[in-house]
Design a protein around this motif. Structure first.
Motif, PDB file in Angstrom:
ATOM      1  N   LYS A   2       0.751  -1.144  -0.044  1.00 52.25           N
ATOM      2  CA  LYS A   2      -0.027  -0.010  -0.059  1.00 52.25           C
ATOM      3  C   LYS A   2       0.827   1.358   0.177  1.00 52.25           C
ATOM      4  CE  LYS A   2      -3.938   1.889   2.256  1.00 52.25           C
ATOM      5  NZ  LYS A   2      -4.772   1.791   3.584  1.00 52.25           N
ATOM      6  N   ASP A   3       0.447   2.211  -0.627  1.00 46.59           N
ATOM      7  CA  ASP A   3       1.053   3.464  -0.565  1.00 46.59           C
ATOM      8  C   ASP A   3       1.107   4.304   0.727  1.00 46.59           C
ATOM      9  OD1 ASP A   3       1.505   3.336  -3.257  1.00 46.59           O
ATOM     10  OD2 ASP A   3       0.330   4.805  -3.932  1.00 46.59           O
ATOM     11  N   LEU A   4       2.234   4.381   1.209  1.00 42.40           N
ATOM     12  CA  LEU A   4       2.239   4.782   2.705  1.00 42.40           C
ATOM     13  C   LEU A   4       2.959   6.089   2.593  1.00 42.40           C
ATOM     14  CD1 LEU A   4       3.166   1.631   4.582  1.00 42.40           C
ATOM     15  CD2 LEU A   4       0.819   2.541   4.406  1.00 42.40           C
ATOM     16  N   ASN A   5       3.970   6.458   1.785  1.00 41.25           N
ATOM     17  CA  ASN A   5       4.625   7.639   1.902  1.00 41.25           C
ATOM     18  C   ASN A   5       4.527   8.451   0.516  1.00 41.25           C
ATOM     19  OD1 ASN A   5       6.848   7.597  -0.079  1.00 41.25           O
ATOM     20  ND2 ASN A   5       7.486   5.784   0.722  1.00 41.25           N
ATOM     21  N   ARG A   6       4.856   9.765   0.608  1.00 38.07           N
ATOM     22  CA  ARG A   6       4.711  10.618  -0.321  1.00 38.07           C
ATOM     23  C   ARG A   6       5.950  11.217  -0.694  1.00 38.07           C
ATOM     24  NH1 ARG A   6       3.089  15.439   1.102  1.00 38.07           N
ATOM     25  NH2 ARG A   6       2.085  15.968  -0.917  1.00 38.07           N
ATOM     26  N   TRP A  35      11.629   3.139  -2.191  1.00 36.65           N
ATOM     27  CA  TRP A  35      11.011   4.034  -1.362  1.00 36.65           C
ATOM     28  C   TRP A  35       9.887   5.007  -2.051  1.00 36.65           C
ATOM     29  CZ3 TRP A  35      15.723   6.294   1.812  1.00 36.65           C
ATOM     30  CH2 TRP A  35      16.075   5.408   2.758  1.00 36.65           C
ATOM     31  N   CYS A  36      10.230   5.812  -3.142  1.00 45.61           N
ATOM     32  CA  CYS A  36       9.487   6.483  -3.960  1.00 45.61           C
ATOM     33  C   CYS A  36       8.391   5.903  -4.627  1.00 45.61           C
ATOM     34  CB  CYS A  36      10.436   7.069  -4.925  1.00 45.61           C
ATOM     35  SG  CYS A  36      11.444   8.369  -4.323  1.00 45.61           S
ATOM     36  N   SER A  37       8.488   4.476  -4.958  1.00 44.82           N
ATOM     37  CA  SER A  37       7.461   3.837  -5.440  1.00 44.82           C
ATOM     38  C   SER A  37       6.470   3.023  -4.497  1.00 44.82           C
ATOM     39  CB  SER A  37       8.099   3.017  -6.887  1.00 44.82           C
ATOM     40  OG  SER A  37       8.821   1.913  -6.106  1.00 44.82           O
ATOM     41  N   ASN A  38       6.807   3.218  -3.132  1.00 42.95           N
ATOM     42  CA  ASN A  38       6.056   2.239  -2.261  1.00 42.95           C
ATOM     43  C   ASN A  38       6.331   0.758  -2.327  1.00 42.95           C
ATOM     44  OD1 ASN A  38       4.477   4.184  -0.244  1.00 42.95           O
ATOM     45  ND2 ASN A  38       4.447   5.305  -2.083  1.00 42.95           N
ATOM     46  N   LYS A  39       7.409   0.365  -2.704  1.00 41.89           N
ATOM     47  CA  LYS A  39       7.589  -1.044  -3.039  1.00 41.89           C
ATOM     48  C   LYS A  39       8.227  -1.455  -1.610  1.00 41.89           C
ATOM     49  CE  LYS A  39       7.719  -1.635  -7.872  1.00 41.89           C
ATOM     50  NZ  LYS A  39       8.512  -0.781  -8.787  1.00 41.89           N
ATOM     51  N   GLN A  41       9.325   0.799   2.452  1.00 44.81           N
ATOM     52  CA  GLN A  41       9.378   1.753   3.267  1.00 44.81           C
ATOM     53  C   GLN A  41      10.520   1.979   4.146  1.00 44.81           C
ATOM     54  OE1 GLN A  41       6.879   3.869   2.851  1.00 44.81           O
ATOM     55  NE2 GLN A  41       5.703   2.371   1.649  1.00 44.81           N
TER      56      GLN A  41
END
Length: 67
Positions: A2-6, A35-39, A41
């Motif tokens: 799931k996308d957790l970071n911006r 990290w940027c692609s939320n693969k 965290q």
């Protein structure tokens, strides 16, 4: 995952690249890319370092749970 970071959004807003961030943190560019692609965290500790580098509140790097 799931996308957790911006992170990707904040980097784009500041016209900075993942490569720049990787160099500042002494991390591999592929790690920052994940990290940027939320693969993957970053740890909370790493998120704090990123927030410091980007001069933003750590909460700006995390997707809000309240809308």
């Amino acid at each position: 995952m799931k996308d957790l970071n911006r992170l990707k959004v904040v980097l784009a807003e500041q016209k900075k690249t993942g490569k720049w961030l990787a160099e500042q943190l002494n991390k591999d560019t592929s790690t920052v890319s994940k990290w940027c692609s939320n693969k993957m965290q970053p740890s909370l500790e790493m998120l704090m370092k990123i927030a410091e580098l980007l001069d933003v509140d750590i909460r700006e790097l995390i997707i809000s749970t309240k809308h």
